[in-house]
Write a protein that holds these residues in place. Sequence first.
Motif, PDB file in Angstrom:
ATOM      1  N   SER A 164       0.832  -1.207   0.000  1.00 35.15           N
ATOM      2  CA  SER A 164       0.000   0.000   0.000  1.00 35.15           C
ATOM      3  C   SER A 164       0.862   1.250   0.000  1.00 35.15           C
ATOM      4  CB  SER A 164      -0.932   0.008   1.216  1.00 35.15           C
ATOM      5  OG  SER A 164      -1.855  -1.054   1.152  1.00 35.15           O
ATOM      6  N   LEU A 165       1.956   1.227   0.750  1.00 29.63           N
ATOM      7  CA  LEU A 165       2.867   2.366   0.773  1.00 29.63           C
ATOM      8  C   LEU A 165       3.544   2.523  -0.588  1.00 29.63           C
ATOM      9  CD1 LEU A 165       4.434   4.638   2.147  1.00 29.63           C
ATOM     10  CD2 LEU A 165       6.027   2.917   3.028  1.00 29.63           C
ATOM     11  N   THR A 166       3.953   1.417  -1.183  1.00 28.46           N
ATOM     12  CA  THR A 166       4.579   1.478  -2.502  1.00 28.46           C
ATOM     13  C   THR A 166       3.640   2.103  -3.519  1.00 28.46           C
ATOM     14  OG1 THR A 166       5.868  -0.513  -2.010  1.00 28.46           O
ATOM     15  CG2 THR A 166       5.694   0.121  -4.318  1.00 28.46           C
ATOM     16  N   ALA A 167       2.371   1.699  -3.486  1.00 30.97           N
ATOM     17  CA  ALA A 167       1.390   2.253  -4.414  1.00 30.97           C
ATOM     18  C   ALA A 167       1.196   3.746  -4.162  1.00 30.97           C
ATOM     19  CB  ALA A 167       0.062   1.514  -4.271  1.00 30.97           C
ATOM     20  N   ALA A 168       1.171   4.157  -2.902  1.00 36.57           N
ATOM     21  CA  ALA A 168       1.000   5.575  -2.576  1.00 36.57           C
ATOM     22  C   ALA A 168       2.204   6.392  -3.041  1.00 36.57           C
ATOM     23  CB  ALA A 168       0.791   5.741  -1.070  1.00 36.57           C
ATOM     24  N   VAL A 169       3.407   5.853  -2.861  1.00 37.60           N
ATOM     25  CA  VAL A 169       4.612   6.540  -3.324  1.00 37.60           C
ATOM     26  C   VAL A 169       4.590   6.667  -4.846  1.00 37.60           C
ATOM     27  CG1 VAL A 169       7.130   6.343  -3.543  1.00 37.60           C
ATOM     28  CG2 VAL A 169       6.032   5.951  -1.334  1.00 37.60           C
ATOM     29  N   ALA A 170       4.151   5.611  -5.529  1.00 39.65           N
ATOM     30  CA  ALA A 170       4.068   5.670  -6.992  1.00 39.65           C
ATOM     31  C   ALA A 170       3.111   6.762  -7.440  1.00 39.65           C
ATOM     32  CB  ALA A 170       3.634   4.315  -7.547  1.00 39.65           C
ATOM     33  N   ASP A 171       1.958   6.863  -6.782  1.00 38.67           N
ATOM     34  CA  ASP A 171       0.993   7.910  -7.134  1.00 38.67           C
ATOM     35  C   ASP A 171       1.588   9.293  -6.902  1.00 38.67           C
ATOM     36  OD1 ASP A 171      -0.922   6.051  -7.828  1.00 38.67           O
ATOM     37  OD2 ASP A 171      -1.932   6.099  -5.880  1.00 38.67           O
ATOM     38  N   ALA A 172       2.245   9.473  -5.764  1.00 37.04           N
ATOM     39  CA  ALA A 172       2.843  10.769  -5.449  1.00 37.04           C
ATOM     40  C   ALA A 172       3.981  11.095  -6.405  1.00 37.04           C
ATOM     41  CB  ALA A 172       3.346  10.772  -4.003  1.00 37.04           C
ATOM     42  N   ARG A 173       4.729  10.076  -6.781  1.00 33.43           N
ATOM     43  CA  ARG A 173       5.852  10.299  -7.696  1.00 33.43           C
ATOM     44  C   ARG A 173       5.361  10.718  -9.074  1.00 33.43           C
ATOM     45  NH1 ARG A 173      11.681  10.635  -7.603  1.00 33.43           N
ATOM     46  NH2 ARG A 173      12.014  11.144  -9.775  1.00 33.43           N
ATOM     47  N   MET A 174       4.282  10.135  -9.545  1.00 29.18           N
ATOM     48  CA  MET A 174       3.732  10.546 -10.830  1.00 29.18           C
ATOM     49  C   MET A 174       3.347  12.022 -10.792  1.00 29.18           C
ATOM     50  SD  MET A 174       3.666   8.277 -13.266  1.00 29.18           S
ATOM     51  CE  MET A 174       2.329   8.816 -14.341  1.00 29.18           C
ATOM     52  N   ARG A 175       2.770  12.428  -9.701  1.00 29.80           N
ATOM     53  CA  ARG A 175       2.366  13.833  -9.541  1.00 29.80           C
ATOM     54  C   ARG A 175       3.586  14.752  -9.552  1.00 29.80           C
ATOM     55  NH1 ARG A 175      -1.063  15.882  -4.270  1.00 29.80           N
ATOM     56  NH2 ARG A 175      -1.439  18.033  -4.930  1.00 29.80           N
ATOM     57  N   VAL A 176       4.625  14.365  -8.831  1.00 29.14           N
ATOM     58  CA  VAL A 176       5.827  15.188  -8.784  1.00 29.14           C
ATOM     59  C   VAL A 176       6.553  15.176 -10.131  1.00 29.14           C
ATOM     60  CG1 VAL A 176       8.131  15.382  -7.745  1.00 29.14           C
ATOM     61  CG2 VAL A 176       6.136  15.009  -6.292  1.00 29.14           C
ATOM     62  N   ASN A 177       6.556  14.026 -10.808  1.00 25.48           N
ATOM     63  CA  ASN A 177       7.224  13.953 -12.113  1.00 25.48           C
ATOM     64  C   ASN A 177       6.602  14.902 -13.125  1.00 25.48           C
ATOM     65  OD1 ASN A 177       9.119  12.152 -11.271  1.00 25.48           O
ATOM     66  ND2 ASN A 177       8.387  10.423 -12.462  1.00 25.48           N
ATOM     67  N   GLU A 178       5.297  15.102 -13.038  1.00 26.62           N
ATOM     68  CA  GLU A 178       4.650  16.063 -13.929  1.00 26.62           C
ATOM     69  C   GLU A 178       5.223  17.463 -13.720  1.00 26.62           C
ATOM     70  OE1 GLU A 178       0.526  15.709 -13.059  1.00 26.62           O
ATOM     71  OE2 GLU A 178       0.191  14.103 -14.519  1.00 26.62           O
ATOM     72  N   LEU A 179       5.588  17.745 -12.480  1.00 34.55           N
ATOM     73  CA  LEU A 179       6.194  19.049 -12.175  1.00 34.55           C
ATOM     74  C   LEU A 179       7.656  19.073 -12.590  1.00 34.55           C
ATOM     75  CD1 LEU A 179       4.664  19.531  -8.611  1.00 34.55           C
ATOM     76  CD2 LEU A 179       3.787  20.387 -10.787  1.00 34.55           C
ATOM     77  N   LEU A 180       8.366  17.983 -12.341  1.00 37.90           N
ATOM     78  CA  LEU A 180       9.788  17.923 -12.696  1.00 37.90           C
ATOM     79  C   LEU A 180       9.989  18.036 -14.202  1.00 37.90           C
ATOM     80  CD1 LEU A 180      10.984  15.096 -10.271  1.00 37.90           C
ATOM     81  CD2 LEU A 180      11.600  17.510 -10.158  1.00 37.90           C
TER      82      LEU A 180
END
Length: 232
Positions: A164-180
């Motif tokens: 569940s944590l891995t999935a949450a990190v993946a979701d957050a990372r996708m969001r940050v990657n859009e900014l990066l």
Amino acid sequence: MALRDALFRPVRAGNAFEETVERLVQAIRLGVVAPGERLPAERELAGRLGISRVTLREAIKSLQDNGYVESRRGRYGGTFVNAELPAAQPVGRISGEELADALTLRAVLETGAAECAAGRALGPGERRELGARLAECAQAGRADYRRKDSRLHLAIAEAAGSPSLTAAVADARMRVNELLDRIPLLPPNLAHSNEQHELVVSHILHGDADAARRAMAEHLDGTASLLRGFLA
């Protein structure tokens, strides 16, 4: 395999097609299924996502039409991720509040993941995985750095032992990657990030949870500073 399980988890019935597309793009963009690699077999993938094979085929067809994957026939056929992926679509104007929200969520999740990973008794396979992803990121060129960087951060989350944590990190990372994707890759920053990655992984492998958390927090602060500087 655990990381793919976390991303290829069952989708909700109400938006099965849309969520399937989201999961597949997420796995491709984050490097869980790398360019040139094959997606899991149709029967297996549909079972993991909890969808019909018709829905899966529709989702894959949409990705194929938009340049993410290609289908190959024959004994060694299947659906393969394209070597060149479409450019990420730029997000609209972002407010300071939205930026702060994305960065806060990432900080909470990823510092916690590093701390939890360091607090676990990691097996030989988990330790090798962290070392391999660290080396990949350190050797990555500018063209594939973002993907290798994402994959390392996901490996750290995976080492925490919570899908569940891995999935949450993946979701957050996708969001940050859009900014990066909206800011330039700066060679001095990449070199510094690699040094910080090495420190984080070292603390995890040595079981120092407090140090791992602090090192990850410092690493994320650097990225946050660049994002605020370019986008705020």
